[in-house]
Scaffold this motif. Structure first.
Motif, PDB file in Angstrom:
ATOM      1  N   SER A 234       0.861  -1.181   0.000  1.00 37.09           N
ATOM      2  CA  SER A 234       0.000   0.000   0.000  1.00 37.09           C
ATOM      3  C   SER A 234       0.898   1.231   0.000  1.00 37.09           C
ATOM      4  N   THR A 235       0.427   2.305  -0.604  1.00 39.38           N
ATOM      5  CA  THR A 235       1.253   3.485  -0.806  1.00 39.38           C
ATOM      6  C   THR A 235       1.777   4.040   0.517  1.00 39.38           C
ATOM      7  N   THR A 265       4.515  -2.094  -6.904  1.00 37.12           N
ATOM      8  CA  THR A 265       3.284  -1.305  -6.833  1.00 37.12           C
ATOM      9  C   THR A 265       2.108  -2.194  -6.451  1.00 37.12           C
ATOM     10  N   LYS A 267      -1.183  -0.895  -6.957  1.00 39.90           N
ATOM     11  CA  LYS A 267      -2.301  -0.497  -7.814  1.00 39.90           C
ATOM     12  C   LYS A 267      -2.289  -1.273  -9.128  1.00 39.90           C
ATOM     13  N   ASP A 272      -3.172   5.141 -11.838  1.00 38.19           N
ATOM     14  CA  ASP A 272      -3.008   5.129 -10.383  1.00 38.19           C
ATOM     15  C   ASP A 272      -1.667   4.510 -10.013  1.00 38.19           C
ATOM     16  N   GLU A 273      -1.289   3.501 -10.777  1.00 35.87           N
ATOM     17  CA  GLU A 273      -0.027   2.822 -10.490  1.00 35.87           C
ATOM     18  C   GLU A 273       1.160   3.783 -10.653  1.00 35.87           C
ATOM     19  N   GLU A 276       1.285   6.137  -7.782  1.00 32.61           N
ATOM     20  CA  GLU A 276       1.857   5.425  -6.627  1.00 32.61           C
ATOM     21  C   GLU A 276       3.382   5.328  -6.761  1.00 32.61           C
TER      22      GLU A 276
ATOM     23  N   THR B 289       1.992  14.927  -7.419  1.00 29.64           N
ATOM     24  CA  THR B 289       2.335  13.888  -6.436  1.00 29.64           C
ATOM     25  C   THR B 289       3.769  14.053  -5.932  1.00 29.64           C
ATOM     26  N   ASN B 313      -4.388   9.549  -4.754  1.00 34.68           N
ATOM     27  CA  ASN B 313      -3.055   9.459  -4.179  1.00 34.68           C
ATOM     28  C   ASN B 313      -3.042  10.058  -2.768  1.00 34.68           C
ATOM     29  N   ASP B 316      -4.820   7.709  -0.413  1.00 34.25           N
ATOM     30  CA  ASP B 316      -3.956   6.561  -0.099  1.00 34.25           C
ATOM     31  C   ASP B 316      -2.904   6.943   0.940  1.00 34.25           C
TER      32      ASP B 316
END
Ligand code: B12
Ligand code: SF4
Lengths: 442, 322
Positions: A234-235, A265, A267, A272-273, A276, B289, B313, B316
């Motif tokens: 998880s991030t 990763t 995700k 989204d990946e 991250e 980010t 993001n 998370d």
């Protein structure tokens, strides 16, 4: 990492015999601490002392080399402004052995295409991580072989099943893949195998306490070519783990964590990946394994990596000499800009796209942008006029029109006077160059 | 044996700035935004409190923006109408705030009057319940007039207004003081100028908790590393109790990221770069980010698809970690 003279002295024989060329052991220790002389000149140092000194002076994070010139770790700071980051995050793309042959071919082909040129720099993807998800050992070996023969990039070979690794790795051991993961369940077999094959190995455990234990156990097998995986996907927790590991290695010189760290990763949705992964590029991952291999996804991540790993003390620069774009002739336009690579290549890219062969003269501004240079007195009319004269471009063209950046329109009068060229104020942004030069040429 | 982690204990925390005011606070907002307040490095929940999650203000301009189609297409037909546009940002894209740029005031463009600008601000305030960030047209003389009018018309709304710069901070600071707004203090990627400007502004009498730092970022691929390091140093300074660096930071992410060629060039022009669609979204996303990792509190963004990714993001990263 530097040891103090006293720390070195403690390890010396204290005979004060002078055979090393300095009168006393202490003087010898001080010389070594100052980077002068070599330990070998003392004939009496014990093996133990040699070992201690070597490990105490080792970098806080070991450099692990694998594959095609990939280097992980060997970082010395927590913040890039403290010095610099040295070894850009190695980016690998995952290929599962669950894919069909044709899917694998397509994926590897896509990965092979991950080569980019922007602002005068070339970025390429570092490698491929073949992952054993099929639970079929033979299939895994086949896929490893297939991928290896289709790429010359760095390889990672991942299976929790030691037998699968034993079958797949020897055929490509000369490529020095990074293998693993060694876990509590399999570490003896996997680490011993890695040692035998002389390849680095990933140690994976859930959480830092467990990882610490695993590293200490694995080190007892007499091998130290490790890359750490703290298990989180998880991030937020991965950011925390990467930070803890880096801090312990750098601030506490905690040896069991003095190895590079790899992130995977969590995700699955590609955009989204990448978001991250950007967190891990910024905060301390030595390597990241990604799933997406689409150009439009990888380029932004590679740009971020390149940016954060440039040395803050040294902006990237181009030669401040006359640059020739295309098949120039005596009517070719002459542009002036700075030698900051970003500035220069923004201009060069547009000049190239204009399809009008041209000369570009970057002025030596210590690698600063147009306005930074101007504000710092490094883009002065006198200096530009001198550089223009020295460049010899006057003999190459039969006009005397010099195009300058729109941002420094204010220097045009003075520059005209100093250079006796007609100064033409170009657009502010390089993106305006194409239409500007077309209208100028009528 | 459990290992002892390195958890930093800082002397201080990032200052907190409140933007917007509800009816009982003298405004008309349905919610307020609190920026800053963290007592740790970004998202390191294990060593201190991450008091307020970073927020996103979506950019709305009072003229049709010259943006690329990847962005424009997502908005449909609202781009000629700041009111509908702002509503869409809040209702469809969950923007935390609206970042209203009064470009139309520029003397070289529409040269809109300060009164007209103030009217637009009032209309946007009427259309959405979120707080507003309002800046002028990048012409400092005109901006002084425009922002004075805006500050007056929106008195009580506790806006965040800009831009105060080293050679032009007095009139905007005065407007913010008189009408009770917050100010964006912009300095060109320079810690010393940043501190100096905050000193000048606070010497005029504006409290520190009404100032937000704009470090003038560079976008991804175009100097983001300078912003990254300046911001990281500023955050460390704030935690080490340097009061003149302790304000929350605001970043012009959408503007800087979308100046990049990579955010605009079609794949036909640069086949080596892949399709524009995702590349453009990610160019803005990663600009955001990356800067979140060094302490950005308010992100000024454009592309709704990028906003969605950055919201995710942030969510998370706001999960607890140990
Ligand atoms: C990053 C940055 C820095 C970095 C340096 C980066 C570098 N290597 O140059 C650092 C932090 C070190 C720095 C320092 C300073 N900076 Co500074 N910096 C910036 C910043 C944020 C971005 C500059 C940048 O990289 N731009 C990207 C490049 C590609 O742009 P560019 O060179 O202008 O090129 C573009 C165009 O000019 C055009 N172009 C270029 N060449 C040509 C040629 C032709 C013929 C044509 C047609 C077009 C063209 O194409 C490019 C793309 O469009 C700007 C503000 C901003 N957002 O622009 C301030 C800015 C340039 N800095 C400024 C100042 C004052 C300084 C300092 C003097 C003081 C300070 N802030 O600390 C110092 C000087 C340091 C020194 N002694 O060398 C001011 C300049 C003010 C002015 N108008 O004179 C600016 C504008 C900020 C501001 N608004 O105050 N800076
Ligand atoms: S040779 Fe070794 S033992 Fe002799 S003085 Fe030098 S350091 Fe000491």
């Amino acid at each position: 990492m530097g040891l103090t003279g006293l720390e070195i002295y403690k390890q010396l024989p204290k005979k004060n015999c002078g055979e090393c060329g300095t009168p006393t052991c202490l003087a010898f220790a001080m010389a070594l601490a100052a980077g002068k002389g070599a330990l070998e000149t003392c004939p009496y140092v014990t093996d133990e002392a040699r070992e201690n000194l070597a490990s105490a002076s080792a970098p806080p994070i070991k450099a692990i080399k694998f594959g095609n010139e990939s280097v992980l770790g060997d970082e010395t700071v927590l913040f890039r402004h403290d010095k610099t980051f040295y070894h850009p995050t190695t980016l690998l793309i995952k290929v599962s052995d669950k894919l069909t042959d044709s899917e694998i071919e397509a994926k590897v082909q896509e990965i092979e295409g991950l080569e980019f040129d922007r602002v005068g720099l070339h970025y390429s993807i570092d490698g491929i991580a073949v992952v054993n998800e099929s639970s079929d050992q033979d299939r895994f070996s086949q896929v490893v072989e297939k991928v290896a023969s289709a790429t010359s990039r760095s390889l990672m070979v991942l299976s929790e099943n030691p037998d699968a690794l034993k079958a797949a790795v020897p055929g490509i051991a000369s490529r020095k893949p990074l293998i693993g993961p060694a876990t509590f369940e399999n570490y003896e077999a996997v680490v011993n195998f890695a040692k035998e094959q002389k390849v680095p190995v990933i140690l994976k455990a859930d959480g830092l306490d467990a990882l610490n234990e695993l590293v200490e156990s694995a080190q007892k097998l007499g091998y130290k070519e490790f890359v750490l995986d703290p298990g989180s996907r998880s991030t937020s927790q991965t950011l925390a783990n990467l930070t803890h590991l880096r801090r312990l290695a750098i601030k506490k010189k905690y040896r069991p964590f003095g190895y590079p760290v790899i992130a995977f990763t969590g995700k699955n949705e590609p955009l989204d990946e990448i978001a991250e992964a950007s967190v891990y590029v910024a905060k301390y991952a030595s390597a990241i394994v990604l799933k997406t291999s689409i150009k439009a996804h990888i380029l932004p991540l590679m740009a971020l990596r390149q940016n954060l790993y440039t040395d803050p003390q040294k902006p990237i620069q181009v030669e401040p000499t006359l640059h020739v774009i295309g098949d120039v002739n005596e009517n070719s336009p002459v542009y002036v800009t700075t030698n900051f690579s970003l500035t220069y290549y923004s201009v060069e890219g547009e000049v190239e796209s204009s399809k009008i062969p041209s000369y570009i003269l970057p002025i030596d501004t210590d690698g600063t942008s147009v306005l930074t240079a101007y504000a710092a007195g490094k883009f002065e009319p006198e200096k530009i006029a001198d550089a223009l004269a020295a460049s010899g471009v006057a003999e190459k063209v039969n006009h005397r029109n010099l195009i300058i950046p729109g941002a420094v329109a204010v220097i045009s009068g003075k520059l005209q006077e100093k250079s006796s060229w007609k100064v033409v104020v170009g657009p502010r942004e390089s993106s305006g160059i194409i239409s500007f030069v077309r209208t100028m040429q009528g | 044996m459990p290992i002892t982690l390195v958890k930093e204990k800082y002397q201080s925390k990032v200052g907190q700035v409140i933007i917007g005011a509800t009816p009982d606070q003298g405004g008309t907002r349905t919610k307020v935004i609190v920026a800053g307040g963290d007592s740790a490095l970004p998202f390191l929940h294990f060593e201190g409190k991450v008091e307020n999650r970073p927020v996103i203000a979506m950019e709305v301009t009072d003229i049709i923006p010259p943006w690329n189609d990847v962005i424009k297409e997502q908005f449909g037909d609202v781009l000629d109408n700041p009111i509908a546009w702002a509503k869409k940002c809040v209702e469809e894209y969950n923007a935390d705030m609206i970042y209203l740029k009064l470009i139309g005031a520029n003397p070289d463009g529409e040269n809109r009057s300060p009164e007209d600008c103030a009217r637009i601000v009032k209309e946007v305030l009427g259309a959405v319940g979120v707080p507003l960030v309002v800046v002028g047209c990048e012409d400092s003389d005109k901006d002084n007039e425009v922002m004075a009018a805006v500050a007056e018309a929106a008195a009580g709304e506790n806006l965040l207004i800009g831009l105060a710069e080293q050679d032009n901070y007095k009139s905007i600071t005065a407007a913010a003081m008189v009408h009770k707004h917050n100010v964006i203090a912009r300095s060109p990627l320079d810690i010393n100028i940043c501190k100096q400007l905050n000193i000048l502004i606070s010497e005029m009498g504006l409290p520190l908790n009404r100032i937000v730092i704009d470090p003038m970022i560079g976008g991804l691929g175009y100097g983001i590393e300078y912003a990254y390091s300046i911001m990281e140093r500023a955050r460390l300074g704030a935690l080490a109790n340097d009061k003149m660096l302790s304000m929350p930071m605001i970043c012009t992410v959408g503007y800087e990221a979308n100046r990049a060629k990579e955010a605009n060039a079609l794949a036909e022009e640069f086949p080596g770069w892949g399709e524009l669609q995702d590349r453009s979204i990610l160019w803005e996303t990663l600009t955001a980010t990356a800067l979140l990792q060094v302490g950005a509190s308010i992100l000024l963004m454009r592309n709704p698809a990028a906003v969605r990714l950055v919201q995710q993001n942030i969510a998370d990263l706001m999960e607890a970690n140990a």
